[in-house]
Design an enzyme around this catalytic site. Structure first.
Site, PDB file in Angstrom:
ATOM      1  N   TRP A   1      -4.328   0.029   7.747  1.00 22.15           N
ATOM      2  CA  TRP A   1      -5.234   0.868   6.957  1.00 22.15           C
ATOM      3  C   TRP A   1      -6.533   1.120   7.697  1.00 22.15           C
ATOM      4  CZ3 TRP A   1      -2.822   3.679   3.742  1.00 22.15           C
ATOM      5  CH2 TRP A   1      -1.705   3.187   3.053  1.00 22.15           C
TER       6      TRP A   1
ATOM      7  N   ASP B   1     -13.605  -0.977   2.893  1.00 21.67           N
ATOM      8  CA  ASP B   1     -12.455  -0.567   2.082  1.00 21.67           C
ATOM      9  C   ASP B   1     -11.970  -1.846   1.405  1.00 21.67           C
ATOM     10  OD1 ASP B   1      -9.990   0.059   1.044  1.00 21.67           O
ATOM     11  OD2 ASP B   1      -9.097   0.722   2.933  1.00 21.67           O
TER      12      ASP B   1
ATOM     13  N   LYS C   1      -4.389  -1.678  -7.475  1.00 20.00           N
ATOM     14  CA  LYS C   1      -3.971  -3.066  -7.244  1.00 20.00           C
ATOM     15  C   LYS C   1      -4.636  -3.991  -8.270  1.00 20.00           C
ATOM     16  CE  LYS C   1      -3.625  -1.520  -2.537  1.00 20.00           C
ATOM     17  NZ  LYS C   1      -2.306  -1.045  -2.495  1.00 20.00           N
TER      18      LYS C   1
HETATM   19  C1  LIG Z   1      -6.426  -1.571   2.166  1.00 23.70           C
HETATM   20  C2  LIG Z   1      -5.896  -0.226   1.764  1.00 23.70           C
HETATM   21  N1  LIG Z   1      -6.608   0.875   2.051  1.00 23.70           N
HETATM   22  C3  LIG Z   1      -6.173   2.094   1.705  1.00 23.70           C
HETATM   23  C4  LIG Z   1      -4.973   2.283   1.056  1.00 23.70           C
HETATM   24  C5  LIG Z   1      -4.529   3.667   0.704  1.00 23.70           C
HETATM   25  O1  LIG Z   1      -4.798   3.859  -0.619  1.00 23.70           O
HETATM   26  P1  LIG Z   1      -4.396   5.173  -1.437  1.00 23.70           P
HETATM   27  O2  LIG Z   1      -2.920   5.163  -1.557  1.00 23.70           O
HETATM   28  O3  LIG Z   1      -5.131   4.974  -2.719  1.00 23.70           O
HETATM   29  O4  LIG Z   1      -4.888   6.352  -0.678  1.00 23.70           O
HETATM   30  C6  LIG Z   1      -4.196   1.158   0.719  1.00 23.70           C
HETATM   31  C7  LIG Z   1      -2.919   1.323  -0.004  1.00 23.70           C
HETATM   32  O5  LIG Z   1      -2.139   0.435  -0.160  1.00 23.70           O
HETATM   33  C8  LIG Z   1      -4.671  -0.120   1.096  1.00 23.70           C
HETATM   34  O6  LIG Z   1      -3.966  -1.211   0.792  1.00 23.70           O
END
Ligand SMILES: Cc1ncc(COP(=O)(O)O)c(C=O)c1O
Length: 360
Positions: free
Chosen positions: A102, A171, A195
């Site tokens: 991510w 994030d 989550k």
């Molecule tokens: C740490 C992290 N950042 C970003 C995301 C992406 O999130 P979204 O699907 O809400 O765009 C996730 C999705 O699992 C994640 O675990």
């Protein structure tokens, strides 16, 4: 009624009490003769929900008065782009600490808007660790530094955040509200809700007022943090039902005793699984280095792909859902977000132990 042992990585388990409450209120919300989904977002009834969710979030996380709490859409993935659009320019640089897939995606988006300087220490370790200190070279001259507080795919987590003079952005999609944080360490925190906060559809952004003043305004209206802050996240139609469910989830967290109680429950749950990994290291190969182990996502492999497959098949047959590791890493991943009961983690640990004894 059957409730699964839900170890999904997100969207993931919601508290049963919250689902029951939403069910009871679904058709006639507080005597309005309609569901929350059917309320005008300009009605007093909806505005009360909106405010309640913001207030609870502030109280639980201890958000100081000089920060704004925004409810946006587009998931954390849109934040990967919105952050550099607002705070990076062509002739400037931002630092990204790579601790998993991510953070790589976040850095990739930032490259579209300016220079990106990478702290690759964890990447060089195969994403098993979290850097003890930030890489000074990566930080040099950066407009901000971006970290991912919990790495959902690799199962690593920051247990102490870095201190730096550079604006720190996190994030926190996969561990927000799982333990206490000092919001003042950050200029911005963002998280998709699906989550620990509620269903998918709403993204929380917590941002410092003074930083809002410095944001780039030469970008589309809907992508300006300032526009959403000024309109109190009601510039356009917000995801009203998702925000309502988030408010119920936050109320549930308060009823559990707040973040101190939630954090100790989360440590108990992950401890149950990590202790089996430590008892049978030849069978269960934990991915994360001990110091970087996540309380949210426990990742491990068995000695061969065949054995992982067989283990996963047995887990599935026993009613454990979502244990297959992310396709980029393989093996197994048990996600233990706030709403996963201790009982589910205990049952899974027992299954792992049984499996280990039988495979001797
Ligand atoms: C740490 C992290 N950042 C970003 C995301 C992406 O999130 P979204 O699907 O809400 O765009 C996730 C999705 O699992 C994640 O675990």
């Amino acid at each position: 009624m059957g409730r699964a042992h839900n170890f999904n990585a997100g969207p993931s388990a919601l508290p049963l009490e919250v689902l029951r409450r939403a069910q009871a209120e679904l058709i006639d919300y507080q005597g309005t003769g309609m569901s929350v989904m059917e309320l005008s977002h300009r009605s007093e009834t909806y505005e009360a929900i909106h405010r309640s969710a913001q207030d609870r979030l502030r109280r639980l996380l201890g958000v100081p008065d000089n920060y704004r709490v925004l409810f946006l859409q587009g998931g954390a993935s849109l934040q990967f782009a919105m952050l550099p659009m607002n705070y990076l320019s062509r002739d400037a640089a931002a630092a990204y600490v790579l601790t998993g897939s991510w953070s790589e995606k976040a850095a990739q988006e930032a490259r579209r808007f300016g220079r990106v300087q990478l702290d690759s220490q964890a990447k060089e370790d195969g994403y098993k660790t979290i850097p003890e200190m930030l890489d000074g070279e990566a930080l040099a001259g950066a407009s901000y530094v971006h970290i991912t507080s919990n790495n959902t795919i690799y199962g690593t987590q920051w247990h102490a955040f870095p201190t730096t003079q550079i604006p720190l952005v996190a994030d926190m999609s996969s561990d927000i509200m799982s333990h206490e944080v000092d919001v003042e360490q950050f200029h911005m925190i963002y998280a998709g809700a699906q989550k620990n906060l509620g269903p998918s559809g709403v993204t929380v952004v917590i941002v410092r007022d003074e930083w809002l003043q410095q944001a780039n305004q030469d970008i589309p209206t809907m992508l300006q943090y300032g526009v959403h802050a000024k309109a109190d996240s009601l510039y356009n139609t917000p995801p009203t039902f998702a925000i309502y469910l988030m408010d119920l989830v936050l109320e549930w967290i308060e009823e559990q005793g707040g973040l101190t109680a939630i954090a100790s429950r989360n440590a108990e749950k992950s401890g149950l699984i990590y202790s089996v990994i430590d008892e049978y290291p030849d069978l269960f190969d934990g991915h994360a280095a001990k110091s970087a182990r996540s309380h949210m996502n426990v990742t491990f492999r068995l000695p061969s792909d065949e054995q992982s497959k067989e283990f996963l098949a047995q887990a599935k047959a026993l009613g454990f859902v979502g244990v297959k590791g992310h396709r980029s890493v393989g093996g197994c991943r048990v996600s233990l977000y706030n709403a996963v009961p201790v009982e589910s983690a205990a049952r899974f640990a027992e299954f792992m132990r049984d499996y280990a004894r039988k495979s001797r």
